[in-house]
Motif scaffolding. Sequence first.
Motif, PDB file in Angstrom:
ATOM      1  N   LEU A   1     -37.680   5.515  14.583  1.00 26.61           N
ATOM      2  CA  LEU A   1     -37.142   6.713  15.091  1.00 26.61           C
ATOM      3  C   LEU A   1     -35.614   6.350  15.157  1.00 26.61           C
ATOM      4  N   ALA A   2     -35.161   5.501  14.326  1.00 29.84           N
ATOM      5  CA  ALA A   2     -33.880   4.909  14.390  1.00 29.84           C
ATOM      6  C   ALA A   2     -32.732   6.052  13.953  1.00 29.84           C
ATOM      7  N   GLN A   3     -31.611   6.159  14.503  1.00 37.22           N
ATOM      8  CA  GLN A   3     -30.519   7.132  14.311  1.00 37.22           C
ATOM      9  C   GLN A   3     -29.200   6.233  13.900  1.00 37.22           C
ATOM     10  N   VAL A   4     -28.249   6.559  12.832  1.00 39.11           N
ATOM     11  CA  VAL A   4     -27.237   5.844  12.674  1.00 39.11           C
ATOM     12  C   VAL A   4     -25.919   6.991  12.548  1.00 39.11           C
ATOM     13  N   ASN A   5     -24.675   6.675  13.075  1.00 40.19           N
ATOM     14  CA  ASN A   5     -23.835   7.419  13.094  1.00 40.19           C
ATOM     15  C   ASN A   5     -22.683   6.425  12.464  1.00 40.19           C
ATOM     16  N   GLY A   6     -21.630   7.025  11.524  1.00 41.23           N
ATOM     17  CA  GLY A   6     -20.760   6.023  11.132  1.00 41.23           C
ATOM     18  C   GLY A   6     -19.301   6.767  11.469  1.00 41.23           C
ATOM     19  N   ASP A   7     -18.186   5.769  11.764  1.00 39.89           N
ATOM     20  CA  ASP A   7     -16.933   6.573  11.656  1.00 39.89           C
ATOM     21  C   ASP A   7     -15.946   5.288  11.522  1.00 39.89           C
ATOM     22  N   THR A   8     -14.657   5.765  11.320  1.00 43.03           N
ATOM     23  CA  THR A   8     -13.642   4.757  11.026  1.00 43.03           C
ATOM     24  C   THR A   8     -12.585   4.566  12.061  1.00 43.03           C
ATOM     25  N   VAL A   9     -12.145   3.398  12.264  1.00 41.67           N
ATOM     26  CA  VAL A   9     -11.236   3.126  13.208  1.00 41.67           C
ATOM     27  C   VAL A   9      -9.922   2.640  12.744  1.00 41.67           C
ATOM     28  N   SER A  10      -8.890   3.156  12.900  1.00 38.94           N
ATOM     29  CA  SER A  10      -7.588   2.743  12.222  1.00 38.94           C
ATOM     30  C   SER A  10      -6.666   1.850  13.153  1.00 38.94           C
ATOM     31  N   LYS A  11      -5.884   1.191  12.657  1.00 38.51           N
ATOM     32  CA  LYS A  11      -4.975   0.360  13.233  1.00 38.51           C
ATOM     33  C   LYS A  11      -3.592   0.066  12.239  1.00 38.51           C
ATOM     34  N   GLY A  12      -2.672   0.809  12.353  1.00 31.40           N
ATOM     35  CA  GLY A  12      -1.538   0.487  11.646  1.00 31.40           C
ATOM     36  C   GLY A  12      -2.046   1.143  10.268  1.00 31.40           C
ATOM     37  N   LYS A  13      -1.569  -0.141   9.213  1.00 29.41           N
ATOM     38  CA  LYS A  13      -1.946   0.082   7.922  1.00 29.41           C
ATOM     39  C   LYS A  13      -3.549  -0.578   7.453  1.00 29.41           C
TER      40      LYS A  13
ATOM     41  N   LEU B   1       0.770  -1.323  -0.109  1.00 29.30           N
ATOM     42  CA  LEU B   1       0.091  -0.017   0.003  1.00 29.30           C
ATOM     43  C   LEU B   1       0.933   1.303   0.037  1.00 29.30           C
ATOM     44  N   ALA B   2       0.183   2.386  -0.453  1.00 27.67           N
ATOM     45  CA  ALA B   2       0.931   3.574  -0.466  1.00 27.67           C
ATOM     46  C   ALA B   2       0.967   4.184   0.938  1.00 27.67           C
ATOM     47  N   ALA B   3       1.684   5.165   0.879  1.00 25.21           N
ATOM     48  CA  ALA B   3       2.071   5.836   2.479  1.00 25.21           C
ATOM     49  C   ALA B   3       0.509   6.287   3.020  1.00 25.21           C
ATOM     50  N   ASN B   4      -0.387   6.910   1.960  1.00 29.70           N
ATOM     51  CA  ASN B   4      -1.425   7.277   2.609  1.00 29.70           C
ATOM     52  C   ASN B   4      -2.489   6.511   2.670  1.00 29.70           C
ATOM     53  N   GLN B   5      -2.597   5.302   2.136  1.00 34.29           N
ATOM     54  CA  GLN B   5      -3.579   4.260   1.943  1.00 34.29           C
ATOM     55  C   GLN B   5      -3.747   3.239   3.122  1.00 34.29           C
ATOM     56  N   LYS B   6      -4.941   2.838   3.534  1.00 39.81           N
ATOM     57  CA  LYS B   6      -5.097   1.823   4.670  1.00 39.81           C
ATOM     58  C   LYS B   6      -6.135   0.890   4.057  1.00 39.81           C
ATOM     59  N   LEU B   7      -5.665  -0.443   4.423  1.00 40.14           N
ATOM     60  CA  LEU B   7      -6.592  -1.420   3.801  1.00 40.14           C
ATOM     61  C   LEU B   7      -7.993  -1.687   4.611  1.00 40.14           C
ATOM     62  N   TYR B   8      -8.908  -1.804   3.920  1.00 40.38           N
ATOM     63  CA  TYR B   8     -10.263  -1.863   4.655  1.00 40.38           C
ATOM     64  C   TYR B   8     -10.537  -3.109   5.054  1.00 40.38           C
ATOM     65  N   THR B   9     -10.653  -3.433   6.409  1.00 44.09           N
ATOM     66  CA  THR B   9     -11.236  -4.759   6.847  1.00 44.09           C
ATOM     67  C   THR B   9     -12.529  -5.015   7.102  1.00 44.09           C
TER      68      THR B   9
END
Length: 765
Positions: free
Chosen positions: A127-139, A25-33
């Motif tokens: 009445l459901a509500q959903v919020n998304g975020d990313t969690v990184s670990k190394g690459k 992977l390039a320096a600014n890339q992260k593999l999606y797990t």
Amino acid sequence: MAKLRYLIFISFALFASACSNTKYLAANQKLYTGGEVKIVDKDIKKSDAKELKGNLEALLRPIPNASILGLRVKLWIYNKTRTNKRTGLRHYLNTHFGEPPVLVSNVDLEKNSGILQNRLQNVSYFLAQVNGDTVSKGKTAKAVYTVQAGPSYHYRSITFPTQKNDLDTAVTGTSAQTFLKVGDKYNLDIIKNERVRIDARLKEEGFFYFAPEDLIMRYDSTVANHQIDMFVKVKDATPDEARWIYKIRNIYVYPQYSLRDTGTKLDSAVKYRWYNVIDPKNTVRPFTFKNSVLLHPGDVYNRTQHNSSLNRMINLGPFKYVKNRFEDVTPDSAFLDVYYQLTQYKRKSLSLDLLARQTSANYNGSQVNLNFRNRNTFKGAELFTVTLFASTDIQFGSNNNGYNVYQTGIQPSISWPRFISPFNFTTNNAFIPHTVLTTGYTLINRTKLYTLNSFNGSFGYSWKPSLHKQHDLNLINITYVDAASVSKIYMDSIKHTRNPALAHVINNQFTFGPSYGYTYTNTTEDYRTNTFYYNGKVSMSGNLYGILTGADTLRGKVSKLFGTPFNQYVKLENEFRFFHKLTPGIKFASRLLVGVGLPYGNSTVLPYSQQFFIGGPNSLRGFQARSIGPGAYNLPPSLTPGSNFLADESGDIKIEANAEFRPKLFSIVEGALFVDAGNIWLLRPNKFQPGAAFGSNFINQMAVDAGFGLRFDLTVLILRTDIGFPLIKPSLPASLRTTINGIDFTDAKWRGSNYIFNLAIGYPF
């Protein structure tokens, strides 16, 4: 200690290959797990939350790179085979087996959150509500979606139309089978299915032009305690045609239709009972369709009868396309004219088949078939076929090598798409019954052993009362076999073993009698978690004639028919299969076979063609084909000095059980872990085959094997490889039968003595 070092080395290699994927992977890339859904509401039951979590995570996109036990093999192949070339092996592996990396930058958190929220609202969480975020670990990085589901809404009442017109009354009449139940959660998918269900029911009652879109489902969610009042209603804008009950007026059948035909040609119609046939060239006799046209003039339109008619016309045989048209002929009275337009195959055809095969006796060979086919032979949709064939089968290995089987023959047959019988049998489902007459002759030459002439014939019926059930009744099966020549090697083997079954192979064999088979299966329904297959068959020979003539071979009274002794027996066979889908890619399969043959009167042993055998690629895969049993009998190592011929072991009773775990590995490859058990036995003791008879200790005489294999789904066929090895050998003394303690996969000598490699086409069951 050596085994432990192997395991440590393999584990380290796998771990290293898993880590190596991120270094590309390039320096600014992260593999999606992958994505994870977290439901934080404490008021939701754990079981509901688990099911909801699984359903929501299945909606997340993109899908991360495929993995096996945490190892992304396809991504690893992609990284290792990168190339700028457009051809070559590296390019082929990269594009066909590799998979480019899925990056976290490809994830649209807002879009996924919206999809999850919409899905929650569709399954009662308004009445459901959903919020998304990313969690990184190394690459690597994953997406986490936090769900506040809120309360679920349940049905308080379900109300169907109360108007008294035909359509509203019919809709309300379906309410007893409704999918909508008071107390259930609101679910949009179930509501859509309810509209389809009502439409399907109305189509059975003549509402030809009605559609699911003519129904509207209104609900009131303002009532207390998160409840819903549901109202099922016919739309006010529904056209008049959709409100009428249609009946059939005239029915027309065009047996030789082509796209060039533009006129209706009603002036040339020939009326046959309740329908009209338009066939100026008289290619098909009008009575041919009496079992296919299930609608009648004056009948209320019925979708089931209509679809069954179309299926039956295809099942007649001569027609490759069936097209139908309904014409609204009298709008004020709601009548339909029905037109069936059938396009024929070419009447006569000649084809050549080249086949590669593996038989149940572990022979590998080929066959050439020259097939002549005459559809619509007597203008009644009859199918007449003649097949000329020649085949060669070779058994490889140290035993029976060189005792090849060569066969040539002819097999004429004719099939009628109806019952040919003095009795009036009728069916009214989608499957047309068939009457089949088959004859044939085969010259069988088993090199160095014998040459046989085999004649056969049968007459019977085949019909399906439903999609899952089939009956096969042969009123008569006739087989006559005589030996043209027998070698000294084979005669010596009979003398050496004193096996009556072996001797019976070359005796003149004459069997005649009925057989009946019943099959039930729902294995084609892939959506089911559990599916079943059952086949039961009973066959008989010479029963009534043997009783009338007082045949009793044991007392020296042998009866003959046309100057030849005939076989007298009753044989019962049962096969049950069970399939359980653990996940969409993992299946558990099992099979149980139980068969019993009873020779009596004019016979002391079943004819060779009716005896039971066990072992081989579709049976007990850790043993050579037909090498087990009967019972605990141990075949002498060689029948004739200097000969490697081993006779097939056969019996009157068979019990076999198989279990197989089938995980999908990747791409076209599926794995298998299996265990097989079973044996065959003689019904009566034979002093020349000690331990061969069935008795109370039959469980202790079961052969057992285990193994593993791969299946390759090549679209047109399944190529199967299996390696099996024995766990219990019933031919050994009781204290030595269990061989599991001696298993050593690292020992070449053990592998050479115990591994059985099977190469076959298709699943074993």
